[in-house]
Scaffold this active site. Structure first.
Site, PDB file in Angstrom:
ATOM      1  N   ASN A 190       0.828  -1.135  -0.061  1.00  0.00           N
ATOM      2  CA  ASN A 190      -0.032  -0.049   0.014  1.00  0.00           C
ATOM      3  C   ASN A 190       0.871   1.309   0.083  1.00  0.00           C
ATOM      4  O   ASN A 190       1.262   1.551   1.002  1.00  0.00           O
ATOM      5  CB  ASN A 190      -0.782  -0.311   1.098  1.00  0.00           C
ATOM      6  CG  ASN A 190      -1.758   1.100   1.620  1.00  0.00           C
ATOM      7  OD1 ASN A 190      -1.785   1.992   0.413  1.00  0.00           O
ATOM      8  ND2 ASN A 190      -2.210   1.526   2.399  1.00  0.00           N
ATOM      9  N   LYS A 242       0.231   4.365  -0.433  1.00  0.00           N
ATOM     10  CA  LYS A 242      -0.422   5.368   0.259  1.00  0.00           C
ATOM     11  C   LYS A 242      -0.093   6.687  -0.864  1.00  0.00           C
ATOM     12  O   LYS A 242      -0.084   6.481  -1.907  1.00  0.00           O
ATOM     13  CB  LYS A 242      -0.007   5.835   1.687  1.00  0.00           C
ATOM     14  CG  LYS A 242      -0.174   4.379   2.517  1.00  0.00           C
ATOM     15  CD  LYS A 242      -0.163   4.791   3.968  1.00  0.00           C
ATOM     16  CE  LYS A 242      -0.173   3.479   4.700  1.00  0.00           C
ATOM     17  NZ  LYS A 242      -0.124   3.525   6.152  1.00  0.00           N
ATOM     18  N   HIS A 281      -9.597   1.365   4.424  1.00  0.00           N
ATOM     19  CA  HIS A 281      -8.193   1.764   5.449  1.00  0.00           C
ATOM     20  C   HIS A 281      -8.719   2.455   6.382  1.00  0.00           C
ATOM     21  O   HIS A 281      -9.309   3.373   6.488  1.00  0.00           O
ATOM     22  CB  HIS A 281      -7.182   2.074   4.440  1.00  0.00           C
ATOM     23  CG  HIS A 281      -5.891   2.284   5.099  1.00  0.00           C
ATOM     24  ND1 HIS A 281      -5.304   3.081   5.777  1.00  0.00           N
ATOM     25  CD2 HIS A 281      -4.819   1.315   4.892  1.00  0.00           C
ATOM     26  CE1 HIS A 281      -4.217   2.642   6.240  1.00  0.00           C
ATOM     27  NE2 HIS A 281      -3.945   1.903   5.709  1.00  0.00           N
ATOM     28  N   GLU A 292      -5.765  -4.566  10.657  1.00  0.00           N
ATOM     29  CA  GLU A 292      -4.740  -3.508  10.725  1.00  0.00           C
ATOM     30  C   GLU A 292      -4.876  -2.893  12.233  1.00  0.00           C
ATOM     31  O   GLU A 292      -5.844  -2.014  11.992  1.00  0.00           O
ATOM     32  CB  GLU A 292      -4.495  -2.715   9.562  1.00  0.00           C
ATOM     33  CG  GLU A 292      -4.041  -3.264   8.275  1.00  0.00           C
ATOM     34  CD  GLU A 292      -3.382  -2.255   7.277  1.00  0.00           C
ATOM     35  OE1 GLU A 292      -2.354  -2.427   6.873  1.00  0.00           O
ATOM     36  OE2 GLU A 292      -4.191  -1.291   7.156  1.00  0.00           O
ATOM     37  N   GLY A 313       2.268   2.618  10.504  1.00  0.00           N
ATOM     38  CA  GLY A 313       3.460   3.440  10.662  1.00  0.00           C
ATOM     39  C   GLY A 313       3.946   3.947  11.910  1.00  0.00           C
ATOM     40  O   GLY A 313       4.630   5.030  11.940  1.00  0.00           O
ATOM     41  N   SER A 365       3.325  -1.992  10.382  1.00  0.00           N
ATOM     42  CA  SER A 365       4.636  -1.604  10.677  1.00  0.00           C
ATOM     43  C   SER A 365       5.328  -3.122  10.408  1.00  0.00           C
ATOM     44  O   SER A 365       6.104  -3.565  11.084  1.00  0.00           O
ATOM     45  CB  SER A 365       4.972  -1.634  12.320  1.00  0.00           C
ATOM     46  OG  SER A 365       4.519  -0.026  12.353  1.00  0.00           O
TER      47      SER A 365
END
Ligand code: PGA
Length: 254
Positions: free
Chosen positions: A9, A11, A94, A164, A170, A210
């Site tokens: 992904n 982003k 998401h 997630e 992140g 992560s």
């Protein structure tokens, strides 16, 4: 048996030129790695160029979002009808879409139905935030998101789910393999209740948050984890390649 999936992904990263450069290098490193499905999800503006660059390769293309209507006066939106010639997968719901763009279950179920109608494979994201995690509400939150986002979605078909935890995205604070396995096994239980044993045993459920070359082995060795949705590390050819390789070594699941 479930073929693992590693999805990148990207982003809101990469210009058109950078996106093409990234897939050019990924083609060299991951194209021939077997026993794992490989997917990149670039920004909308790069989808056509990435599709062209990956034509004839083993790497699939996905979008990061879409709108539920097919066409019309929805300024700035992109529909499944537009995406279906450009990619095979689409990420839906998401946590960044839920958090910054107020997406919720009823909106997401419409998107999933529209994606399925046009043969796009949806990857539905679910996961609790830090406050909910600390309050022990993980299963409750994930279950609510599952139910509302899949309301009216009667067949699981090509659906993939990505668990997630928002606190792991992140942040470098990844869930442990065991934590991820527990919640993903719980999600598979929800899938069994809704879609039956057979369909649920064929459904891929990914971990995201992560993920790195260092922790990937821990996830893929869990019974119910069928791969990963990778953010930051998917922008680095060496890291993404390593994650794909580690996953391939574990082979089919189920
Ligand atoms: P991260 O993002 O790997 O950078 O934590 C994962 C995601 O948001 O899909």
């Amino acid at each position: 048996m479930r073929t693992p999936l590693i999805a990148g992904n990207w982003k809101m990263n990469t210009t058109l030129n950078e996106a093409v450069q990234l897939v050019k290098s990924l083609k060299q490193t991951i194209n021939s790695i077997s026993a794992v499905e490989k997917l990149v999800c670039p920004p909308f503006i790069s989808l056509a160029a990435v599709r062209d660059e990956l034509a004839g390769s083993e790497i699939k293309v996905g979008a990061q979002n879409m709108y539920s209507e097919e066409k019309g006066a929805y300024t700035g939106e992109v529909s499944a009808v537009m995406l279906k010639d450009l990619c095979q997968f689409v990420i839906i719901g998401h946590s960044e879409r839920r958090q910054y763009f107020n997406e919720n279950g009823p909106m997401l179920s419409k998107k999933i139905l529209a994606a399925i109608k046009h043969n796009l494979k949806p990857i539905l994201c679910v996961g609790e935030n830090l406050q909910q995690y600390e309050a022990g509400q993980t299963n409750f939150v994930v279950s609510e998101q599952f139910k509302t986002s899949l309301a009216g979605v009667e067949q699981s078909g090509t659906l993939t789910i990505a668990y997630e935890p928002v606190w792991a995205i992140g942040t470098g604070k990844a869930a442990s393999g065991q934590q991820a396995q527990e919640t993903i096994a719980f999600i598979r239980g929800l899938a069994i209740a809704k879609y039956g044993e057979k369909a649920a045993s064929e459904m891929r459920i990914l971990y995201g948050g992560s993920v790195t070359p260092v922790n990937m082995a821990e996830y893929i060795s869990q019974a119910d984890i069928d791969g990963a949705l990778v953010g930051g590390a998917s922008l680095k050819t060496a890291d993404f390649t390593q994650i794909v390789k580690i996953t391939s070594q574990k082979g089919l699941k189920g």
